[in-house]
Design an enzyme around this catalytic site. Structure first.
Site, PDB file in Angstrom:
ATOM      1  N   ARG A   1      26.136  67.265  47.033  1.00 47.45           N
ATOM      2  CA  ARG A   1      25.603  66.464  45.938  1.00 47.45           C
ATOM      3  C   ARG A   1      26.556  65.297  45.694  1.00 47.45           C
ATOM      4  O   ARG A   1      27.667  65.269  46.236  1.00 47.45           O
ATOM      5  CB  ARG A   1      25.409  67.305  44.668  1.00 47.45           C
ATOM      6  CG  ARG A   1      26.578  68.270  44.402  1.00 47.45           C
ATOM      7  CD  ARG A   1      26.781  68.514  42.971  1.00 47.45           C
ATOM      8  NE  ARG A   1      27.107  67.270  42.297  1.00 47.45           N
ATOM      9  CZ  ARG A   1      28.294  66.700  42.336  1.00 47.45           C
ATOM     10  NH1 ARG A   1      29.285  67.210  43.021  1.00 47.45           N
ATOM     11  NH2 ARG A   1      28.502  65.561  41.692  1.00 47.45           N
ATOM     12  N   GLY A   2      26.133  64.357  44.833  1.00 45.86           N
ATOM     13  CA  GLY A   2      26.919  63.136  44.654  1.00 45.86           C
ATOM     14  C   GLY A   2      26.399  62.111  45.651  1.00 45.86           C
ATOM     15  O   GLY A   2      26.241  62.412  46.841  1.00 45.86           O
ATOM     16  N   ALA A   3      26.129  60.906  45.142  1.00 53.75           N
ATOM     17  CA  ALA A   3      25.426  59.906  45.951  1.00 53.75           C
ATOM     18  C   ALA A   3      26.072  59.643  47.320  1.00 53.75           C
ATOM     19  O   ALA A   3      25.396  59.701  48.354  1.00 53.75           O
ATOM     20  CB  ALA A   3      25.287  58.619  45.141  1.00 53.75           C
TER      21      ALA A   3
ATOM     22  N   ASN B   1      23.119  56.799  36.528  1.00 48.00           N
ATOM     23  CA  ASN B   1      24.067  57.892  36.799  1.00 48.00           C
ATOM     24  C   ASN B   1      23.551  59.158  36.112  1.00 48.00           C
ATOM     25  O   ASN B   1      22.482  59.159  35.475  1.00 48.00           O
ATOM     26  CB  ASN B   1      25.473  57.496  36.310  1.00 48.00           C
ATOM     27  CG  ASN B   1      26.540  58.478  36.753  1.00 48.00           C
ATOM     28  OD1 ASN B   1      26.631  58.800  37.940  1.00 48.00           O
ATOM     29  ND2 ASN B   1      27.338  58.985  35.843  1.00 48.00           N
ATOM     30  N   LYS B   2      24.302  60.202  36.230  1.00 43.27           N
ATOM     31  CA  LYS B   2      23.918  61.512  35.691  1.00 43.27           C
ATOM     32  C   LYS B   2      23.480  61.418  34.230  1.00 43.27           C
ATOM     33  O   LYS B   2      24.066  60.676  33.437  1.00 43.27           O
ATOM     34  CB  LYS B   2      25.118  62.454  35.852  1.00 43.27           C
ATOM     35  CG  LYS B   2      24.928  63.865  35.359  1.00 43.27           C
ATOM     36  CD  LYS B   2      23.720  64.535  35.954  1.00 43.27           C
ATOM     37  CE  LYS B   2      23.693  64.561  37.477  1.00 43.27           C
ATOM     38  NZ  LYS B   2      22.385  64.992  38.027  1.00 43.27           N
TER      39      LYS B   2
ATOM     40  N   ASP C   1      24.750  56.568  40.854  1.00 43.88           N
ATOM     41  CA  ASP C   1      23.839  56.966  41.938  1.00 43.88           C
ATOM     42  C   ASP C   1      23.044  55.790  42.480  1.00 43.88           C
ATOM     43  O   ASP C   1      22.526  55.831  43.594  1.00 43.88           O
ATOM     44  CB  ASP C   1      22.885  58.053  41.440  1.00 43.88           C
ATOM     45  CG  ASP C   1      23.652  59.326  41.194  1.00 43.88           C
ATOM     46  OD1 ASP C   1      24.222  59.461  40.089  1.00 43.88           O
ATOM     47  OD2 ASP C   1      23.722  60.163  42.114  1.00 43.88           O
TER      48      ASP C   1
ATOM     49  N   ARG D   1      15.850  63.852  47.756  1.00 44.62           N
ATOM     50  CA  ARG D   1      16.207  63.506  46.374  1.00 44.62           C
ATOM     51  C   ARG D   1      15.884  62.021  46.168  1.00 44.62           C
ATOM     52  O   ARG D   1      16.210  61.194  47.022  1.00 44.62           O
ATOM     53  CB  ARG D   1      17.692  63.781  46.081  1.00 44.62           C
ATOM     54  CG  ARG D   1      18.008  65.274  46.081  1.00 44.62           C
ATOM     55  CD  ARG D   1      19.382  65.564  45.484  1.00 44.62           C
ATOM     56  NE  ARG D   1      19.381  65.425  44.036  1.00 44.62           N
ATOM     57  CZ  ARG D   1      20.484  65.528  43.290  1.00 44.62           C
ATOM     58  NH1 ARG D   1      21.660  65.754  43.866  1.00 44.62           N
ATOM     59  NH2 ARG D   1      20.428  65.402  41.971  1.00 44.62           N
TER      60      ARG D   1
HETATM   61  O1  MRU Z   1      22.919  65.382  40.675  1.00 42.84           O
HETATM   62  P1  MRU Z   1      24.245  65.040  41.276  1.00 42.84           P
HETATM   63  O2  MRU Z   1      25.294  66.057  41.011  1.00 42.84           O
HETATM   64  O3  MRU Z   1      24.107  64.703  42.755  1.00 42.84           O
HETATM   65  O4  MRU Z   1      24.670  63.702  40.534  1.00 42.84           O
HETATM   66  C1  MRU Z   1      25.906  63.121  40.828  1.00 42.84           C
HETATM   67  C2  MRU Z   1      26.255  61.988  39.965  1.00 42.84           C
HETATM   68  O5  MRU Z   1      25.508  61.611  39.085  1.00 42.84           O
HETATM   69  C3  MRU Z   1      27.518  61.244  40.265  1.00 42.84           C
HETATM   70  O6  MRU Z   1      28.092  60.738  39.107  1.00 42.84           O
HETATM   71  C4  MRU Z   1      27.193  60.080  41.214  1.00 42.84           C
HETATM   72  O7  MRU Z   1      26.490  60.526  42.333  1.00 42.84           O
HETATM   73  C5  MRU Z   1      28.419  59.385  41.669  1.00 42.84           C
HETATM   74  S1  MRU Z   1      29.297  60.390  42.848  1.00 42.84           S
HETATM   75  C6  MRU Z   1      30.605  59.527  43.469  1.00 42.84           C
END
Ligand code: MRU
Length: 363
Positions: free
Chosen positions: A53-55, A253-254, A243, A90
């Site tokens: 996970r994480g972009a 973002n989240k 993201d 996603r």
């Molecule tokens: O749903 P996730 O855990 O994939 O979401 C991640 C985030 O929102 C992070 O803040 C974003 O991807 C930046 S990661 C360097």
């Protein structure tokens, strides 16, 4: 970065198995499990279920997925089908489509029998590039932290609030929002990080695990504590990840990031976004109306996962039976609330002009 003294990237290529290894993040921070991805279905599930996970990490994983596809069926049809399958995993993080597009565009012009080796080399290149981008973001972000530290008395920590996990396990290494923190810590600047828990998936616990593993002082707080902490002068700086960021600097973002940005604005706290360039969607201008927001399974809201007293990992239901849950996974922070974007080319205003100055070739 290190786990129990051993250096890890969040994914790596196993030359013996000729397969990708990932850290299965569903079990962190309680259990460190590694998984090998052998089939396209494995890649699909790893992204959908947030094992990765994480972009940036989603993008790098997808590149290795294209490398597997190029080995299994390197025809145009095979690559296009893999692109479509992985692209559907996603919807919000743009790094996924960025990596898939880059791979497909590089592979389709090649002779079919040259595609498998080229695809693997490209996946390695994308992973290595991510590490270098994040390292540079860390160097630019370090300067911001240094500037705040210079106004403090000796030994007084710079207090940084972050949200979600934009750490090394959300990227290939270093992290985006955490990279300046690691750089500052390594440079001997005292910092303290307020880590928002980030309901419903509690990615803040991943950030706490990372920071703890590197000896960085931090406190895990509820998502709702951010505004209170800012109001009481307990936060010097907010640094978060993203993201997808639009060409005018709106930041997706989240979920919950927007509320942090509002609180930061109201309290005069600088709000910075660590932004690797593959996370910029140059095709999109207005984030609120144009970025698709992932709606995830309500069970993530109605149930909470955690470590049990017997040492296992289990789920507990927090709502009454039958209560419907809603689970938008991201939100958009308009550029007017963002103090600056920390990119691998420097720090700029969250605006079309700011991004165009650093990335003139994209406009
Ligand atoms: O749903 P996730 O855990 O994939 O979401 C991640 C985030 O929102 C992070 O803040 C974003 O991807 C930046 S990661 C360097």
């Amino acid at each position: 970065m290190k786990v129990n003294g051993t250096h890890y990237r969040s994914l790596w290529w196993d030359t013996t198995a000729e397969a990708l290894q990932i850290i299965d993040q569903r079990w962190l921070p309680h259990d460190f499990r590694v998984q090998q991805l052998d089939t396209l279905a494995d890649f699909d599930a790893a992204i959908v279920e947030m094992r990765v996970r994480g972009a940036p990490l989603i993008g790098a994983t997808a590149a290795y997925g294209m490398a597997l596809a190029a080995r299994l069926d390197p025809t145009d049809d095979g690559l296009n089908a893999a692109w479509a399958q992985l692209n559907a995993t996603r919807p919000t993080a743009i790094n996924l489509r960025w990596a898939l597009d880059r791979c497909r565009a590089a592979l389709l012009p090649l002779p079919v029998d040259a595609r498998a080796s080229a695809a693997l080399a490209l996946a390695h290149e994308i992973a290595d590039e991510d590490v270098e981008i994040n390292r540079r973001i860390g160097e630019y972000g370090l300067q911001l932290i240094r500037d705040v530290a210079a106004k403090k008395s000796d030994g007084e920590p710079v207090r940084i609030l972050t949200h979600c996990n934009a750490g090394w396990i959300a990227t290939v290494d270093w992290g985006t929002a955490t990279s300046p923190m690691y750089h500052a810590h390594d440079a001997g600047i005292p910092i303290h990080v307020w880590v928002g828990e980030t309901r419903p998936r509690n990615q803040g616990a991943l950030t706490a695990w990372e920071l703890g593993g590197h000896g960085i002082s931090h406190t895990y707080v509820t998502d709702n504590a951010g505004g209170h902490l800012m109001q009481h002068g307990e936060v010097d700086l907010v640094i978060i990840g993203t993201d997808r960021t639009t060409r005018q600097g709106d930041v997706c973002n989240k979920i919950g990031t927007y509320l942090k940005a509002l609180a930061a604005k109201d309290n005069g706290v600088p709000f910075y976004v660590a932004l690797p360039s593959p996370t910029i969607d140059w095709t999109v201008t207005d984030g609120v109306s144009e970025i698709p927001i992932e709606e995830r399974n309500p069970r993530e809201v109605t149930h909470v996962q955690g470590a049990l007293d017997d040492g296992g990992i289990g789920l507990a239901q927090v709502t009454p039976q039958g209560t419907p849950g809603g689970n938008p996974a991201f939100d958009v922070t308009p550029n007017r609330l963002v103090t600056g974007l920390i990119t691998e080319r420097g720090i700029c205003d969250a605006s079309s002009n700011g991004l165009a100055t650093l990335f003139p070739e994209m406009v």
